[in-house]
Design a protein around this motif. Structure first.
Motif, PDB file in Angstrom:
ATOM      1  N   UNK A  47       0.838  -1.202   0.000  1.00  0.00           N
ATOM      2  CA  UNK A  47       0.000   0.000   0.000  1.00  0.00           C
ATOM      3  C   UNK A  47       0.873   1.252   0.000  1.00  0.00           C
ATOM      4  N   UNK A  48       0.645   2.150  -0.998  1.00  0.00           N
ATOM      5  CA  UNK A  48       1.339   3.431  -0.956  1.00  0.00           C
ATOM      6  C   UNK A  48       2.124   3.767  -2.204  1.00  0.00           C
TER       7      UNK A  48
ATOM      8  N   UNK B 240       3.072   2.408  -8.731  1.00  0.00           N
ATOM      9  CA  UNK B 240       4.361   1.926  -8.209  1.00  0.00           C
ATOM     10  C   UNK B 240       4.176   0.632  -7.397  1.00  0.00           C
ATOM     11  N   UNK B 241       3.145   0.593  -6.544  1.00  0.00           N
ATOM     12  CA  UNK B 241       2.922  -0.602  -5.712  1.00  0.00           C
ATOM     13  C   UNK B 241       2.706  -1.829  -6.591  1.00  0.00           C
TER      14      UNK B 241
ATOM     15  N   UNK C   3      -2.027   2.279  -4.550  1.00  0.00           N
ATOM     16  CA  UNK C   3      -1.397   3.504  -4.053  1.00  0.00           C
ATOM     17  C   UNK C   3      -2.205   4.096  -2.889  1.00  0.00           C
ATOM     18  N   UNK C   4      -3.472   4.399  -3.139  1.00  0.00           N
ATOM     19  CA  UNK C   4      -4.276   5.065  -2.111  1.00  0.00           C
ATOM     20  C   UNK C   4      -3.583   6.323  -1.644  1.00  0.00           C
TER      21      UNK C   4
ATOM     22  N   UNK D 120       3.405  -0.357   4.120  1.00  0.00           N
ATOM     23  CA  UNK D 120       2.782   0.938   3.835  1.00  0.00           C
ATOM     24  C   UNK D 120       3.868   1.968   3.523  1.00  0.00           C
ATOM     25  N   UNK D 121       3.792   2.543   2.318  1.00  0.00           N
ATOM     26  CA  UNK D 121       4.816   3.499   1.859  1.00  0.00           C
ATOM     27  C   UNK D 121       4.212   4.890   1.703  1.00  0.00           C
ATOM     28  N   UNK D 122       3.963   5.545   2.826  1.00  0.00           N
ATOM     29  CA  UNK D 122       3.482   6.934   2.793  1.00  0.00           C
ATOM     30  C   UNK D 122       4.502   7.882   3.426  1.00  0.00           C
TER      31      UNK D 122
END
Ligand code: UDP
Length: 250
Positions: free
Chosen positions: A109-110, A115-116, A137-138, A162-164
């Motif tokens: 997620x992210x 990209x994800x 992405x979200x 999670x990549x935020x």
């Protein structure tokens, strides 16, 4: 189950290796419930000092791995036996390796749109047998939170990356991971969630990672600074971190 740890400027750092972090993830997934991992670097520590919510999030995690050369140095100085630096992106890859072997479903997620999905596709090639529960992405915006939770929940992952960026990703996990734990009555396994910052960008090739020799020389921060000069203000945190850690009694 918690390993030996020390506080670095008020943030707990756990002295684990990559392998131990994976073993802990495996044990927690088997045990059930929701568990959060964080990758502590100097920026995390400095943000936590002025951000009470982030501080509370890091205090409640199941595991805070020693990411960042600065944190490894400070934790050792405080007496923790840090055998190796545990970088977020590398731990993510190792967890995917375990996921392929133990059939954990993984959700990515992210990052920016698309990209994800590229990360998931690349990792399925690297780790044959990897089961991708989802890739999306979200965004960390509150308005989107309910819909995102519903989406991830429906995908029933055991591992959620999670990549935020920090601290948004870690706060997102702290708020939502408990909602993603499978009901105990399902007899299903637990879930481990970890914030991974720019890891998706590295794996998808959106950002280049520092060459091995720079990583070994603890110069990854310098590489990122040269490639993304706009980060200089964020990297000032490294200097204030070093000073504060030096002043902190041993
Ligand atoms: N990001 C995102 N949505 C946001 C803010 C950030 O998806 O609202 C992603 C961004 O695309 C990048 C990651 O979060 O993939 C953060 O990367 P950064 O290099 O800033 O993280 P660090 O590794 O420094 O924590």
């Amino acid at each position: 189950m918690r390993p030996q740890s020390v506080e670095v400027l008020g943030v707990r750092v756990d002295g684990v290796t990559y392998r131990e972090a994976c073993e802990i993830a495996a044990a927690l997934i088997q045990q059930g419930g929701a568990h959060q991992f964080a990758t502590v670097n100097p920026e995390f520590v400095m943000t936590a000092r002025r951000d009470e919510e982030f501080r509370a999030v890091l205090a409640a995690t199941a595991l805070n791995v020693p990411d960042g050369a600065g944190v490894v140095w400070a934790a050792r100085r405080r007496g923790l036996n840090v055998r190796e630096r545990v970088a977020g992106v590398d731990l993510m890859l190792k967890l995917c390796d375990w996921a392929a072997r133990y059939r954990w479903r993984v959700f990515f997620l992210g990052a920016q749109a698309g990209v994800a999905e590229r990360v998931a596709a690349a990792l399925v090639l690297t780790y044959p047998g990897l089961t991708v529960a989802g890739a999306y992405a979200g965004s960390p915006r509150r308005e989107e939170e309910m819909a995102l939770v519903a989406r991830v929940r429906a995908a029933r992952p055991q591992l959620l990356f999670v990549a935020y960026g920090a601290p948004a990703q870690d706060k997102w996990l702290a708020r939502n991971l408990p909602l993603l734990a499978p009901a105990a009555t399902d007899g299903a396994s637990g879930i481990v969630g970890m914030g991974v910052g720019g890891a998706f960008d590295f794996i998808a090739g959106v950002q280049k990672r520092a060459p091995d020799w720079m990583q070994r020389a603890n110069l990854e921060w310098l590489y990122r600074l040269l490639r993304q000069p706009w980060r200089w203000r964020r990297q000032m945190a490294l200097i204030s971190f070093a000073l504060a850690a030096m002043l902190e009694s041993r």
